[in-house]
Design a protein around this motif. Sequence first.
Motif, PDB file in Angstrom:
ATOM      1  N   GLY A   1      -8.140  -7.540  -4.024  1.00 31.88           N
ATOM      2  CA  GLY A   1      -9.481  -8.746  -4.263  1.00 31.88           C
ATOM      3  C   GLY A   1      -8.153 -10.183  -3.797  1.00 31.88           C
ATOM      4  O   GLY A   1      -9.270 -10.881  -3.186  1.00 31.88           O
ATOM      5  N   LEU A   2      -7.347 -10.750  -4.283  1.00 33.47           N
ATOM      6  CA  LEU A   2      -6.213 -11.844  -4.092  1.00 33.47           C
ATOM      7  C   LEU A   2      -6.214 -11.964  -2.700  1.00 33.47           C
ATOM      8  O   LEU A   2      -6.496 -13.025  -2.107  1.00 33.47           O
ATOM      9  CB  LEU A   2      -4.580 -11.817  -4.680  1.00 33.47           C
ATOM     10  N   ASN A   3      -5.496 -10.638  -1.643  1.00 32.01           N
ATOM     11  CA  ASN A   3      -6.034 -11.015  -0.127  1.00 32.01           C
ATOM     12  C   ASN A   3      -7.052 -11.393   0.006  1.00 32.01           C
ATOM     13  O   ASN A   3      -7.249 -12.359   0.752  1.00 32.01           O
ATOM     14  CB  ASN A   3      -4.911  -9.591   0.303  1.00 32.01           C
ATOM     15  N   ALA A   4      -8.156 -10.364   0.089  1.00 34.13           N
ATOM     16  CA  ALA A   4      -9.257 -11.250   0.567  1.00 34.13           C
ATOM     17  C   ALA A   4      -9.744 -12.287   0.015  1.00 34.13           C
ATOM     18  O   ALA A   4     -10.217 -13.158   0.823  1.00 34.13           O
ATOM     19  CB  ALA A   4     -10.383 -10.095   0.240  1.00 34.13           C
ATOM     20  N   ALA A   5      -9.981 -13.078  -1.439  1.00 33.85           N
ATOM     21  CA  ALA A   5     -10.210 -14.008  -1.360  1.00 33.85           C
ATOM     22  C   ALA A   5      -8.997 -15.535  -0.835  1.00 33.85           C
ATOM     23  O   ALA A   5      -9.682 -16.527  -0.021  1.00 33.85           O
ATOM     24  CB  ALA A   5     -10.086 -14.344  -2.737  1.00 33.85           C
TER      25      ALA A   5
ATOM     26  N   ARG B   1       0.617  -1.493   0.441  1.00 34.96           N
ATOM     27  CA  ARG B   1       0.476   0.153  -0.309  1.00 34.96           C
ATOM     28  C   ARG B   1       1.454   1.239  -0.202  1.00 34.96           C
ATOM     29  O   ARG B   1       0.349   2.222  -0.782  1.00 34.96           O
ATOM     30  CB  ARG B   1      -0.427   0.126   1.069  1.00 34.96           C
ATOM     31  N   VAL B   2       1.908   1.510   0.885  1.00 37.47           N
ATOM     32  CA  VAL B   2       2.787   2.260   0.618  1.00 37.47           C
ATOM     33  C   VAL B   2       3.380   2.859  -1.007  1.00 37.47           C
ATOM     34  O   VAL B   2       3.380   3.956  -0.963  1.00 37.47           O
ATOM     35  CB  VAL B   2       3.720   2.387   1.865  1.00 37.47           C
ATOM     36  N   ILE B   3       3.625   1.595  -1.244  1.00 39.85           N
ATOM     37  CA  ILE B   3       4.585   1.555  -2.546  1.00 39.85           C
ATOM     38  C   ILE B   3       3.224   1.859  -3.350  1.00 39.85           C
ATOM     39  O   ILE B   3       3.903   2.736  -4.128  1.00 39.85           O
ATOM     40  CB  ILE B   3       5.070   0.601  -3.129  1.00 39.85           C
TER      41      ILE B   3
ATOM     42  N   PRO C   1      -0.796   6.810 -11.402  1.00 37.87           N
ATOM     43  CA  PRO C   1      -1.540   6.957 -10.615  1.00 37.87           C
ATOM     44  C   PRO C   1      -2.626   5.847 -10.127  1.00 37.87           C
ATOM     45  O   PRO C   1      -3.073   5.089  -9.578  1.00 37.87           O
ATOM     46  CB  PRO C   1      -2.305   8.243  -9.718  1.00 37.87           C
ATOM     47  N   ALA C   2      -3.349   6.081 -11.854  1.00 33.53           N
ATOM     48  CA  ALA C   2      -5.169   5.280 -11.563  1.00 33.53           C
ATOM     49  C   ALA C   2      -4.021   3.737 -12.135  1.00 33.53           C
ATOM     50  O   ALA C   2      -5.291   2.781 -11.404  1.00 33.53           O
ATOM     51  CB  ALA C   2      -5.340   5.503 -13.226  1.00 33.53           C
ATOM     52  N   ALA C   3      -3.026   3.576 -12.628  1.00 29.99           N
ATOM     53  CA  ALA C   3      -2.788   2.074 -13.457  1.00 29.99           C
ATOM     54  C   ALA C   3      -2.369   1.374 -11.425  1.00 29.99           C
ATOM     55  O   ALA C   3      -2.734   0.433 -11.674  1.00 29.99           O
ATOM     56  CB  ALA C   3      -1.173   1.959 -14.241  1.00 29.99           C
ATOM     57  N   ARG C   4      -1.608   2.671 -10.886  1.00 28.82           N
ATOM     58  CA  ARG C   4      -1.165   2.205  -9.485  1.00 28.82           C
ATOM     59  C   ARG C   4      -2.115   1.503  -8.930  1.00 28.82           C
ATOM     60  O   ARG C   4      -2.431   0.269  -7.911  1.00 28.82           O
ATOM     61  CB  ARG C   4      -0.870   2.795  -8.452  1.00 28.82           C
ATOM     62  N   ARG C   5      -3.403   2.423  -9.055  1.00 30.04           N
ATOM     63  CA  ARG C   5      -5.070   1.783  -8.233  1.00 30.04           C
ATOM     64  C   ARG C   5      -5.295   0.779  -8.431  1.00 30.04           C
ATOM     65  O   ARG C   5      -5.966  -0.355  -7.793  1.00 30.04           O
ATOM     66  CB  ARG C   5      -5.614   3.339  -8.458  1.00 30.04           C
TER      67      ARG C   5
ATOM     68  N   LEU D   1      -3.266  -2.245  -6.910  1.00 32.06           N
ATOM     69  CA  LEU D   1      -3.503  -2.560  -6.017  1.00 32.06           C
ATOM     70  C   LEU D   1      -4.692  -3.205  -5.458  1.00 32.06           C
ATOM     71  O   LEU D   1      -5.056  -4.064  -4.273  1.00 32.06           O
ATOM     72  CB  LEU D   1      -3.776  -1.873  -5.100  1.00 32.06           C
ATOM     73  N   ARG D   2      -6.009  -2.867  -6.733  1.00 34.48           N
ATOM     74  CA  ARG D   2      -7.651  -2.724  -6.110  1.00 34.48           C
ATOM     75  C   ARG D   2      -7.157  -4.607  -5.587  1.00 34.48           C
ATOM     76  O   ARG D   2      -8.134  -5.638  -6.156  1.00 34.48           O
ATOM     77  CB  ARG D   2      -8.541  -2.527  -7.115  1.00 34.48           C
ATOM     78  N   PHE D   3      -7.099  -5.359  -7.558  1.00 31.21           N
ATOM     79  CA  PHE D   3      -6.560  -6.600  -7.884  1.00 31.21           C
ATOM     80  C   PHE D   3      -5.983  -7.548  -6.729  1.00 31.21           C
ATOM     81  O   PHE D   3      -6.011  -8.401  -6.398  1.00 31.21           O
ATOM     82  CB  PHE D   3      -5.842  -6.174  -9.100  1.00 31.21           C
ATOM     83  N   LEU D   4      -4.591  -6.639  -6.543  1.00 26.08           N
ATOM     84  CA  LEU D   4      -3.781  -7.933  -5.434  1.00 26.08           C
ATOM     85  C   LEU D   4      -4.840  -7.610  -3.750  1.00 26.08           C
ATOM     86  O   LEU D   4      -4.333  -8.538  -3.419  1.00 26.08           O
ATOM     87  CB  LEU D   4      -2.676  -6.625  -5.250  1.00 26.08           C
TER      88      LEU D   4
END
Length: 199
Positions: A183-187, A96-98, A171-175, A178-181
């Motif tokens: 999502g993996l974490n939540a799954a 998240r920081v990066i 920034p949009a690509a980074r967001r 982050l959302r995709f990863l």
Amino acid sequence: MTSAPSRKNDPQAVRSRLLDCAARLIVDHGLSTLRLESVAREAGVSKGGLLHHYPGKEALISGLFDQVVEWFDCQVDAVLEADEASPARFSRAYLRVIASIDMTVPEEKRLAVLILMLSSDPQCSAQWSNWVEGRLRRHNLTDANPLARTLRLAADGLWLSDLGSGPDSQPAARREVLRFLEGLNAAHATDTNPDVRGR
């Protein structure tokens, strides 16, 4: 009678100015071209004044790297405080920081690019590895798994993209990444939590 203190009487301010100028020069021209004379001139001090605070180029680079790592460490701690969930806790904060670094903001771009440049120096690379290993020891119960490693490697990939100012640095690509990863974490959390699976 008192007189205003001169700049040389404020060693902390001089060190801070020297590090700031060194960072700017490294980002603009590369680590290999860094010269003490250029840093001193940029900071408005003599080379002898610079050597008083940093007795050589290695000491200056080490001081700069320490400053960057301290900043990064504080950012990770701030994210950890706001995140009480356990799985891959440190690695998620690292990501998240990066991912939150905005490459359009000069100060944030400098930090992102600088740490990559400094990591090409063997001494700094060892310092960075020691910091990461120390963090992983502290978070061994939550981050000793493939998911955590995947999140950290993805974060490192974002930094590598920053170095080349590629399209994924936007920034949009980074967001999106982050959302995709996350999502993996939540799954992953759902798959490994028996209480959730049983519902």
